[in-house]
Motif scaffolding. Structure first.
Motif, PDB file in Angstrom:
ATOM      1  N   PRO A 236       0.819  -1.180  -0.181  1.00  0.00           N
ATOM      2  CA  PRO A 236       0.065   0.197  -0.112  1.00  0.00           C
ATOM      3  C   PRO A 236       0.768   1.345   0.201  1.00  0.00           C
ATOM      4  O   PRO A 236       1.933   1.146   0.446  1.00  0.00           O
ATOM      5  N   SER A 237       0.446   2.211  -0.665  1.00  0.00           N
ATOM      6  CA  SER A 237       0.935   3.667  -0.754  1.00  0.00           C
ATOM      7  C   SER A 237       0.023   4.436  -0.001  1.00  0.00           C
ATOM      8  O   SER A 237      -1.144   4.275  -0.005  1.00  0.00           O
ATOM      9  N   VAL A 238       0.608   5.291   1.047  1.00  0.00           N
ATOM     10  CA  VAL A 238      -0.127   6.097   1.952  1.00  0.00           C
ATOM     11  C   VAL A 238      -0.006   7.509   1.710  1.00  0.00           C
ATOM     12  O   VAL A 238       1.236   8.347   1.323  1.00  0.00           O
ATOM     13  N   TYR A 239      -0.904   8.373   1.635  1.00  0.00           N
ATOM     14  CA  TYR A 239      -1.096   9.542   1.539  1.00  0.00           C
ATOM     15  C   TYR A 239      -1.940  10.560   2.511  1.00  0.00           C
ATOM     16  O   TYR A 239      -2.733   9.780   3.160  1.00  0.00           O
ATOM     17  N   ARG A 240      -1.348  11.841   2.881  1.00  0.00           N
ATOM     18  CA  ARG A 240      -1.987  12.499   3.858  1.00  0.00           C
ATOM     19  C   ARG A 240      -2.744  13.725   2.921  1.00  0.00           C
ATOM     20  O   ARG A 240      -1.860  14.392   2.332  1.00  0.00           O
ATOM     21  N   ILE A 241      -3.785  13.659   3.076  1.00  0.00           N
ATOM     22  CA  ILE A 241      -4.724  14.799   2.377  1.00  0.00           C
ATOM     23  C   ILE A 241      -5.217  16.058   3.244  1.00  0.00           C
ATOM     24  O   ILE A 241      -6.034  15.803   4.264  1.00  0.00           O
ATOM     25  N   TYR A 242      -4.826  17.078   2.827  1.00  0.00           N
ATOM     26  CA  TYR A 242      -5.374  18.353   3.504  1.00  0.00           C
ATOM     27  C   TYR A 242      -6.479  19.094   2.702  1.00  0.00           C
ATOM     28  O   TYR A 242      -6.111  19.156   1.724  1.00  0.00           O
ATOM     29  N   SER A 243      -7.599  19.288   3.257  1.00  0.00           N
ATOM     30  CA  SER A 243      -8.821  19.788   2.793  1.00  0.00           C
ATOM     31  C   SER A 243      -8.961  21.120   3.651  1.00  0.00           C
ATOM     32  O   SER A 243      -8.908  21.306   4.677  1.00  0.00           O
ATOM     33  N   LYS A 244      -9.654  22.257   2.751  1.00  0.00           N
ATOM     34  CA  LYS A 244     -10.020  23.327   3.218  1.00  0.00           C
ATOM     35  C   LYS A 244     -11.398  23.800   2.411  1.00  0.00           C
ATOM     36  O   LYS A 244     -11.424  23.801   1.244  1.00  0.00           O
ATOM     37  N   ASN A 245     -12.381  24.108   3.147  1.00  0.00           N
ATOM     38  CA  ASN A 245     -13.666  24.488   2.634  1.00  0.00           C
ATOM     39  C   ASN A 245     -14.267  23.421   1.600  1.00  0.00           C
ATOM     40  O   ASN A 245     -14.491  23.771   0.515  1.00  0.00           O
ATOM     41  N   GLY A 246     -13.972  22.026   1.872  1.00  0.00           N
ATOM     42  CA  GLY A 246     -14.315  21.006   0.983  1.00  0.00           C
ATOM     43  C   GLY A 246     -13.418  20.876  -0.220  1.00  0.00           C
ATOM     44  O   GLY A 246     -13.415  20.094  -1.303  1.00  0.00           O
ATOM     45  N   GLU A 247     -12.196  21.868  -0.235  1.00  0.00           N
ATOM     46  CA  GLU A 247     -11.180  21.668  -1.415  1.00  0.00           C
ATOM     47  C   GLU A 247     -10.041  21.112  -1.040  1.00  0.00           C
ATOM     48  O   GLU A 247      -9.437  21.578  -0.103  1.00  0.00           O
ATOM     49  N   ILE A 248      -9.358  20.019  -1.741  1.00  0.00           N
ATOM     50  CA  ILE A 248      -8.180  19.536  -1.453  1.00  0.00           C
ATOM     51  C   ILE A 248      -7.047  20.789  -1.692  1.00  0.00           C
ATOM     52  O   ILE A 248      -6.735  21.116  -2.629  1.00  0.00           O
ATOM     53  N   THR A 249      -6.241  20.827  -0.563  1.00  0.00           N
ATOM     54  CA  THR A 249      -5.125  21.928  -0.582  1.00  0.00           C
ATOM     55  C   THR A 249      -3.921  21.371  -0.755  1.00  0.00           C
ATOM     56  O   THR A 249      -2.862  21.884  -1.512  1.00  0.00           O
ATOM     57  N   GLU A 250      -3.706  19.953  -0.311  1.00  0.00           N
ATOM     58  CA  GLU A 250      -2.535  19.278  -0.652  1.00  0.00           C
ATOM     59  C   GLU A 250      -2.608  17.904  -0.361  1.00  0.00           C
ATOM     60  O   GLU A 250      -3.535  17.357   0.435  1.00  0.00           O
ATOM     61  N   ARG A 251      -1.883  17.290  -1.088  1.00  0.00           N
ATOM     62  CA  ARG A 251      -1.807  15.797  -1.370  1.00  0.00           C
ATOM     63  C   ARG A 251      -0.395  15.300  -0.919  1.00  0.00           C
ATOM     64  O   ARG A 251       0.427  15.407  -1.882  1.00  0.00           O
ATOM     65  N   GLU A 252      -0.060  14.858   0.203  1.00  0.00           N
ATOM     66  CA  GLU A 252       1.280  14.597   0.799  1.00  0.00           C
ATOM     67  C   GLU A 252       1.376  13.107   0.704  1.00  0.00           C
ATOM     68  O   GLU A 252       0.625  12.052   1.376  1.00  0.00           O
ATOM     69  N   PHE A 253       2.398  12.650  -0.115  1.00  0.00           N
ATOM     70  CA  PHE A 253       2.971  11.376  -0.308  1.00  0.00           C
ATOM     71  C   PHE A 253       3.697  11.015   1.109  1.00  0.00           C
ATOM     72  O   PHE A 253       4.736  11.723   1.341  1.00  0.00           O
ATOM     73  N   LEU A 254       3.662   9.848   1.886  1.00  0.00           N
ATOM     74  CA  LEU A 254       4.100   9.322   2.819  1.00  0.00           C
ATOM     75  C   LEU A 254       5.305   8.239   2.750  1.00  0.00           C
ATOM     76  O   LEU A 254       6.289   8.467   2.957  1.00  0.00           O
ATOM     77  N   HIS A 255       4.442   6.958   2.295  1.00  0.00           N
ATOM     78  CA  HIS A 255       5.471   5.983   1.939  1.00  0.00           C
ATOM     79  C   HIS A 255       4.669   5.103   1.344  1.00  0.00           C
ATOM     80  O   HIS A 255       3.549   4.868   1.175  1.00  0.00           O
ATOM     81  N   THR A 256       5.452   3.988   0.739  1.00  0.00           N
ATOM     82  CA  THR A 256       4.836   2.718   0.359  1.00  0.00           C
ATOM     83  C   THR A 256       5.442   1.564   0.952  1.00  0.00           C
ATOM     84  O   THR A 256       6.776   1.423   1.292  1.00  0.00           O
ATOM     85  N   ASP A 257       4.742   0.666   1.677  1.00  0.00           N
ATOM     86  CA  ASP A 257       5.235  -0.507   2.559  1.00  0.00           C
ATOM     87  C   ASP A 257       5.215  -1.750   1.654  1.00  0.00           C
ATOM     88  O   ASP A 257       4.461  -1.968   0.541  1.00  0.00           O
ATOM     89  N   ASP A 258       5.727  -2.583   2.019  1.00  0.00           N
ATOM     90  CA  ASP A 258       5.958  -3.821   1.162  1.00  0.00           C
ATOM     91  C   ASP A 258       6.012  -4.966   2.330  1.00  0.00           C
ATOM     92  O   ASP A 258       6.869  -5.483   2.790  1.00  0.00           O
ATOM     93  N   TYR A 259       4.611  -5.463   2.521  1.00  0.00           N
ATOM     94  CA  TYR A 259       4.462  -6.519   3.369  1.00  0.00           C
ATOM     95  C   TYR A 259       4.658  -7.766   2.424  1.00  0.00           C
ATOM     96  O   TYR A 259       4.578  -8.132   1.551  1.00  0.00           O
ATOM     97  N   SER A 260       5.109  -8.853   3.555  1.00  0.00           N
ATOM     98  CA  SER A 260       5.178 -10.275   2.937  1.00  0.00           C
ATOM     99  C   SER A 260       3.941 -11.297   3.125  1.00  0.00           C
ATOM    100  O   SER A 260       3.899 -12.182   2.471  1.00  0.00           O
ATOM    101  N   GLU A 261       3.189 -11.018   3.893  1.00  0.00           N
ATOM    102  CA  GLU A 261       1.840 -11.903   4.236  1.00  0.00           C
ATOM    103  C   GLU A 261       0.745 -11.020   4.468  1.00  0.00           C
ATOM    104  O   GLU A 261       0.825  -9.909   4.792  1.00  0.00           O
TER     105      GLU A 261
END
Length: 266
Positions: A236-261
């Protein structure tokens, strides 16, 4: 009668999310060693010294001004667990996160704050992942506490600096949003990158853990924060989404994990 212990300032939060700050209390302490020296010098000479007692102020570790700007719940996150020895470990570790102040610009260490997970410290044997295998070991379940905190600080706009995923996805939080810890080996750290101090409250009720991040409303500039994942369950890739007045102001990429099971419960 003169000696009094200082009392930390603290914040409480009610079920509706209202925050209530309580001022700290300055303690007082006498320099008894110096007084004793003066008395022991005078009494053998049959002198009765008149000494003025001048207690020193003992400020609390968390001062009233440290929480002066805290006026809201920046984020709250809850995970659930089954009662038992693992749940007792969760409650014990969570208690170390209650009433914690992180000043603006400072970095928080989970291992330094919670301390060693040992039998002497009160921890039980419970399920853990060791080198990719489910085992029984002292302190099993503590990773649920660090993972709950991880989600809370992300939603509060704080900055993770050290974070490690489990070998498997966890059952108590979405894939990509866990944070494993191990004594002396793996820490979880984050920095308070906001303009004001933040304050942690941690609550357990026997089957759930809730962590609140209290702070200053203006620090988020009117934004609300949510977390979003895409990709597969094991990558999975994880993003942090900032919104203001219903509009997205920033989409911040955090990380991509690699699980085994597939999903496991730790």
């Amino acid at each position: 009668e003169i000696h009094t212990e200082p009392v930390n300032a603290f914040c409480s939060v009610d079920a509706s999310g209202n925050v209530y700050p309580y001022p700290g209390i300055i303690g007082r302490k006498l320099d008894t060693e110096t007084l004793q020296e003066k008395i022991e010098t005078s009494l053998p000479r049959f002198e009765l010294p008149q000494l003025t007692l001048q207690p020193l102020e003992q400020p609390p570790f968390i001062k009233t001004e440290d929480i002066a700007g805290i006026d809201t719940v920046l984020a709250v996150y809850t995970t659930t667990f089954y009662p038992g020895e693992r749940g007792e470990n969760i409650a014990l570790a969570a208690s170390r996160l209650d009433n914690i102040l992180i000043k603006s610009g400072n970095e928080f260490s989970f291992n330094d704050t919670v301390g060693p997970r040992t039998a002497k410290a009160g921890y039980n044997n419970a399920g853990v992942i060791i080198e990719g295998r489910m085992e029984q070991d002292i302190g099993g379940g503590v990773c649920q506490v660090s993972s709950t905190l991880y989600n809370a600080i992300l939603l509060a706009g704080l900055t993770p600096t050290v974070r490690t995923a489990h070998f498997y996805p966890s059952a108590y939080c979405p894939p990509g949003l866990d944070a494993t810890v191990a004594d002396g080996l793996i820490d979880f750290r984050f920095r308070n990158s906001l303009k004001h101090n933040v304050y942690l409250r941690s609550v357990t009720d026997g089957s759930s853990l809730t962590i609140y991040v209290l702070g200053t409303r203006a620090d988020l500039n009117g934004n609300t924060i949510r977390l979003e994942t895409d990709g597969s369950l094991l990558s999975p890739s994880v993003y942090r989404i900032y919104s203001k007045n219903g509009e997205i102001t920033e989409r911040e990429f955090l990380h991509t994990d690699d699980y085994s099971e597939p999903v496991a419960g730790q």
